[in-house]
Design a protein around this motif. Structure first.
Motif, PDB file in Angstrom:
ATOM      1  N   ALA A 171       0.853  -1.203   0.000  1.00 33.71           N
ATOM      2  CA  ALA A 171       0.000   0.000   0.000  1.00 33.71           C
ATOM      3  C   ALA A 171       0.885   1.249   0.000  1.00 33.71           C
ATOM      4  N   PRO A 172       0.406   2.345  -0.617  1.00 35.84           N
ATOM      5  CA  PRO A 172       1.203   3.578  -0.649  1.00 35.84           C
ATOM      6  C   PRO A 172       1.571   4.017   0.776  1.00 35.84           C
ATOM      7  N   GLU A 173       2.778   4.496   0.952  1.00 38.36           N
ATOM      8  CA  GLU A 173       3.249   4.948   2.265  1.00 38.36           C
ATOM      9  C   GLU A 173       2.233   5.927   2.877  1.00 38.36           C
ATOM     10  N   GLY A 174       1.957   5.753   4.167  1.00 41.06           N
ATOM     11  CA  GLY A 174       1.039   6.680   4.829  1.00 41.06           C
ATOM     12  C   GLY A 174      -0.424   6.301   4.650  1.00 41.06           C
ATOM     13  N   SER A 175      -0.682   5.093   4.169  1.00 41.67           N
ATOM     14  CA  SER A 175      -2.089   4.641   4.093  1.00 41.67           C
ATOM     15  C   SER A 175      -2.635   4.395   5.496  1.00 41.67           C
ATOM     16  N   PHE A 176      -3.955   4.426   5.613  1.00 40.29           N
ATOM     17  CA  PHE A 176      -4.611   4.075   6.882  1.00 40.29           C
ATOM     18  C   PHE A 176      -4.958   2.594   6.810  1.00 40.29           C
ATOM     19  N   VAL A 177      -4.528   1.828   7.776  1.00 42.56           N
ATOM     20  CA  VAL A 177      -4.801   0.387   7.766  1.00 42.56           C
ATOM     21  C   VAL A 177      -5.902   0.092   8.791  1.00 42.56           C
ATOM     22  N   LEU A 178      -7.078  -0.267   8.277  1.00 44.20           N
ATOM     23  CA  LEU A 178      -8.210  -0.554   9.172  1.00 44.20           C
ATOM     24  C   LEU A 178      -8.054  -1.977   9.720  1.00 44.20           C
ATOM     25  N   LEU A 179      -7.984  -2.102  11.037  1.00 45.31           N
ATOM     26  CA  LEU A 179      -7.761  -3.398  11.684  1.00 45.31           C
ATOM     27  C   LEU A 179      -8.868  -3.660  12.697  1.00 45.31           C
ATOM     28  N   HIS A 180      -9.286  -4.907  12.794  1.00 44.27           N
ATOM     29  CA  HIS A 180     -10.276  -5.261  13.826  1.00 44.27           C
ATOM     30  C   HIS A 180      -9.495  -5.565  15.090  1.00 44.27           C
ATOM     31  N   GLY A 181      -9.756  -4.820  16.162  1.00 40.07           N
ATOM     32  CA  GLY A 181      -8.978  -5.006  17.400  1.00 40.07           C
ATOM     33  C   GLY A 181      -9.043  -6.436  17.908  1.00 40.07           C
ATOM     34  N   CYS A 182     -10.239  -7.027  17.890  1.00 38.65           N
ATOM     35  CA  CYS A 182     -10.400  -8.436  18.288  1.00 38.65           C
ATOM     36  C   CYS A 182     -11.715  -8.921  17.691  1.00 38.65           C
ATOM     37  N   ALA A 183     -11.865 -10.251  17.607  1.00 35.94           N
ATOM     38  CA  ALA A 183     -13.119 -10.844  17.101  1.00 35.94           C
ATOM     39  C   ALA A 183     -13.461 -10.315  15.716  1.00 35.94           C
ATOM     40  N   HIS A 184     -12.599 -10.600  14.770  1.00 38.29           N
ATOM     41  CA  HIS A 184     -12.768 -10.112  13.400  1.00 38.29           C
ATOM     42  C   HIS A 184     -14.160 -10.443  12.863  1.00 38.29           C
ATOM     43  N   ASN A 185     -14.785  -9.441  12.298  1.00 48.27           N
ATOM     44  CA  ASN A 185     -16.119  -9.604  11.696  1.00 48.27           C
ATOM     45  C   ASN A 185     -15.972  -9.544  10.174  1.00 48.27           C
ATOM     46  N   PRO A 186     -16.337 -10.540   9.406  1.00 48.82           N
ATOM     47  CA  PRO A 186     -17.210 -11.681   9.738  1.00 48.82           C
ATOM     48  C   PRO A 186     -16.478 -12.995  10.006  1.00 48.82           C
ATOM     49  N   THR A 187     -15.126 -13.044   9.948  1.00 43.36           N
ATOM     50  CA  THR A 187     -14.489 -14.366   9.938  1.00 43.36           C
ATOM     51  C   THR A 187     -14.287 -14.979  11.325  1.00 43.36           C
ATOM     52  N   GLY A 188     -14.223 -14.149  12.363  1.00 43.32           N
ATOM     53  CA  GLY A 188     -13.937 -14.701  13.700  1.00 43.32           C
ATOM     54  C   GLY A 188     -12.492 -15.158  13.825  1.00 43.32           C
ATOM     55  N   PHE A 211      -5.539   2.022  12.212  1.00 38.47           N
ATOM     56  CA  PHE A 211      -6.894   2.513  12.533  1.00 38.47           C
ATOM     57  C   PHE A 211      -7.665   1.284  13.022  1.00 38.47           C
ATOM     58  N   PHE A 212      -7.828   1.182  14.348  1.00 39.98           N
ATOM     59  CA  PHE A 212      -8.498   0.017  14.915  1.00 39.98           C
ATOM     60  C   PHE A 212      -9.999   0.240  15.054  1.00 39.98           C
ATOM     61  N   ASP A 213     -10.740  -0.789  14.698  1.00 40.52           N
ATOM     62  CA  ASP A 213     -12.179  -0.816  14.969  1.00 40.52           C
ATOM     63  C   ASP A 213     -12.366  -1.813  16.108  1.00 40.52           C
ATOM     64  N   VAL A 214     -12.682  -1.313  17.302  1.00 38.45           N
ATOM     65  CA  VAL A 214     -12.809  -2.168  18.497  1.00 38.45           C
ATOM     66  C   VAL A 214     -14.271  -2.212  18.907  1.00 38.45           C
ATOM     67  N   ALA A 215     -14.988  -3.194  18.372  1.00 35.55           N
ATOM     68  CA  ALA A 215     -16.429  -3.281  18.625  1.00 35.55           C
ATOM     69  C   ALA A 215     -16.772  -4.373  19.627  1.00 35.55           C
ATOM     70  N   TYR A 216     -15.765  -5.133  20.060  1.00 35.34           N
ATOM     71  CA  TYR A 216     -16.062  -6.314  20.902  1.00 35.34           C
ATOM     72  C   TYR A 216     -15.131  -6.439  22.100  1.00 35.34           C
ATOM     73  N   GLN A 217     -14.610  -5.324  22.624  1.00 35.10           N
ATOM     74  CA  GLN A 217     -13.643  -5.425  23.710  1.00 35.10           C
ATOM     75  C   GLN A 217     -14.290  -6.053  24.946  1.00 35.10           C
ATOM     76  N   GLY A 218     -13.732  -7.172  25.387  1.00 40.95           N
ATOM     77  CA  GLY A 218     -14.251  -7.884  26.546  1.00 40.95           C
ATOM     78  C   GLY A 218     -15.278  -8.923  26.150  1.00 40.95           C
ATOM     79  N   LEU A 224     -11.493  -7.713  29.175  1.00 39.03           N
ATOM     80  CA  LEU A 224     -11.291  -6.379  28.565  1.00 39.03           C
ATOM     81  C   LEU A 224      -9.823  -6.186  28.186  1.00 39.03           C
ATOM     82  N   ASP A 225      -8.927  -6.641  29.073  1.00 40.23           N
ATOM     83  CA  ASP A 225      -7.497  -6.403  28.816  1.00 40.23           C
ATOM     84  C   ASP A 225      -6.977  -7.284  27.685  1.00 40.23           C
ATOM     85  N   GLU A 226      -7.397  -8.556  27.712  1.00 41.40           N
ATOM     86  CA  GLU A 226      -6.940  -9.480  26.659  1.00 41.40           C
ATOM     87  C   GLU A 226      -7.376  -8.974  25.282  1.00 41.40           C
ATOM     88  N   ASP A 227      -8.611  -8.491  25.200  1.00 41.61           N
ATOM     89  CA  ASP A 227      -9.151  -8.067  23.901  1.00 41.61           C
ATOM     90  C   ASP A 227      -8.563  -6.736  23.434  1.00 41.61           C
TER      91      ASP A 227
END
Ligand SMILES: Cc1[nH+]cc(COP(=O)(O)O)c(CN[C@@H](CCC(=O)O)C(=O)O)c1O
Length: 401
Positions: A171-188, A211-218, A224-227
């Motif tokens: 990806a071009p330098e300086g891109s925003f990388v959207l990451l699922h913080g935990c419990a990836h949706n839809p794959t798990g 860029f984290f999307d954290v929709a399932y912490q805990g 909460l800490d593990e996630d």
């Protein structure tokens, strides 16, 4: 003739539209495994006891309905950042985090997208393939260009780690990388701690913005800490990071629309400037956020007894889903004579299982078995009871073969 002649009917939402179809079905065998919303073993929506306790307290105290500041309830913003990063995290002590209460996870993502569009017009966001259905809508409507990085490997029903790293690297330098913080949706399917280290390496090398999307912490592991491991790993590396949060699932506050956007910055005055511009974007969007959900979170987290009760209820919810995963795996393994390996169901984490059923097969699940699921083959285990696992196993086996 109407001025709205040119307005076509929009298609039903791939996720929320499934619930509408489910409601319309009169067959009492029907199962709603579409929307990622927790249900009890009796398949009923669940209001956490600790939420009822907090609301009772709030009612007794009497609250006014004055506007919140644009950035939301201060007590909530403090609590939400501490939950995410850990109260003793240096980034909090040094005032490096800009936190704005926002309209749950979706609203947090959208506000961040508006910020990216305004201040990084050349940058693009790269999102996992597959990802939560609404991510593409959010970036499209915010006019932020996006492309996908490889994530799911159908051959191993696991993470295509090499592909993911290669695409992030490309990806071009300086891109925003959207990451699922935990419990990836839809794959798990979540990266392992070692894989998160490598993902952080390549993002740092390429000067990308995580860029984290954290929709399932805990809610994923019950802790909460593990996630929050992945987010805290990146922050520890000294990176500037976006994190969108939601209390829809872990505190069951779906319709209260309570979440936050957090931006970890390199200096306090940078955080102040970023926060001021996020406020400037929020003001014409919705002006200021709703108070009720923010008060519930602040009260629960602010009271050690209620905080403890919340953690217990999160463990119970996560535990019920783990039990359902195991039972579904046992039912499939016992019933299926094809020798197919169903162990991916046990390896996946969080609310969802990515079954590998294609669109036609998912249609069969609905048309013949009245099992409602998203057409990408995702099932929400939160909508499944132990009692229904045998029935679901029959439906899946029938649909696969
Ligand atoms: C990864 C992710 N991010 C953000 C959200 C937004 O949730 P909220 O905080 O309520 O705005 C959801 C909910 N996704 C589940 C709920 C229904 C929906 O799509 O929305 C889902 O995927 O079923 C996610 O799964």
């Amino acid at each position: 003739v109407s001025r709205f002649e040119g307005v076509p009917m929009a298609p039903p939402d791939p996720i929320l539209g499934v619930s509408e179809a489910f409601k319309a079905d009169t067959n009492d065998l029907k199962l709603n495994l579409g929307v990622g919303a927790y249900r009890t073993e009796e398949l009923q929506p669940y209001v956490l006891n600790v939420v009822k306790k907090a609301e009772k307290l709030m009612l007794e105290r009497g609250e006014n309905k004055e506007y919140l500041p644009i950035e939301g309830l201060a007590a909530f913003n403090k609590a939400t950042a501490e939950l995410l990063f850990g109260a003793d995290n240096p980034v909090i002590k040094q005032g490096l985090v800009a936190t704005l209460q926002a309209l749950s996870g979706t609203g947090s993502l959208r506000l961040a997208a508006a910020f990216i569009q305004r201040y990084f017009p050349e940058a693009k966001v790269i999102i996992s393939s597959p990802t939560w259905g609404n991510h593409k809508n959010i970036f499209n409507d915010a006019r932020v260009p996006w492309s996908e990085y490889r994530y799911y490997d159908p051959k191993t029903v696991g993470l295509d780690f090499e592909g993911m790293i290669a695409d992030i690297e490309a990806a071009p330098e300086g891109s925003f990388v959207l990451l699922h913080g935990c419990a990836h949706n839809p794959t798990g399917i979540d990266p392992t701690p070692e894989q998160w280290e490598k993902i952080a390496d390549v993002i740092q090398e390429k000067k990308h913005m995580p860029f984290f999307d954290v929709a399932y912490q805990g809610f994923a592991s019950g802790s909460l800490d593990e996630d929050a491991f992945s987010v805290r790993l990146f922050v520890k590396r000294g990176m500037e990071v976006f994190v969108a949060q939601s209390y829809s699932k872990n505190l069951g506050l779906y319709a209260e629309r309570i979440g936050a956007i957090n931006v970890v910055c390199s200096a306090p005055e940078v955080a102040d400037r970023v926060k001021s511009q996020l406020k400037r974007l929020a003001r014409p969007m919705y002006s200021n956020p709703p108070i009720h959900g923010a008060k519930i979170v602040a009260n629960v987290v602010g009271d050690p007894t209620m905080f403890g009760e919340w953690k217990q209820e999160m463990e119970q919810m996560a535990g019920r889903i783990k039990n359902v995963r195991q039972k579904l795996y046992d039912s499939l393994s016992a019933k299926d004579k094809s020798g197919k390996d169903w162990s991916f169901i046990l390896r996946q984490i969080g609310m969802f299982s990515y079954t590998g059923l294609n669109k036609t097969q998912s249609d069969n699940m609905t048309d013949k078995w009245h099992v409602y699921m998203t057409k990408d083959g995702r099932i929400s285990l939160a909508g499944l009871s132990l009692a229904k696992c045998d029935y679901l196993a029959d439906a899946i086996i029938d649909s696969f073969h």
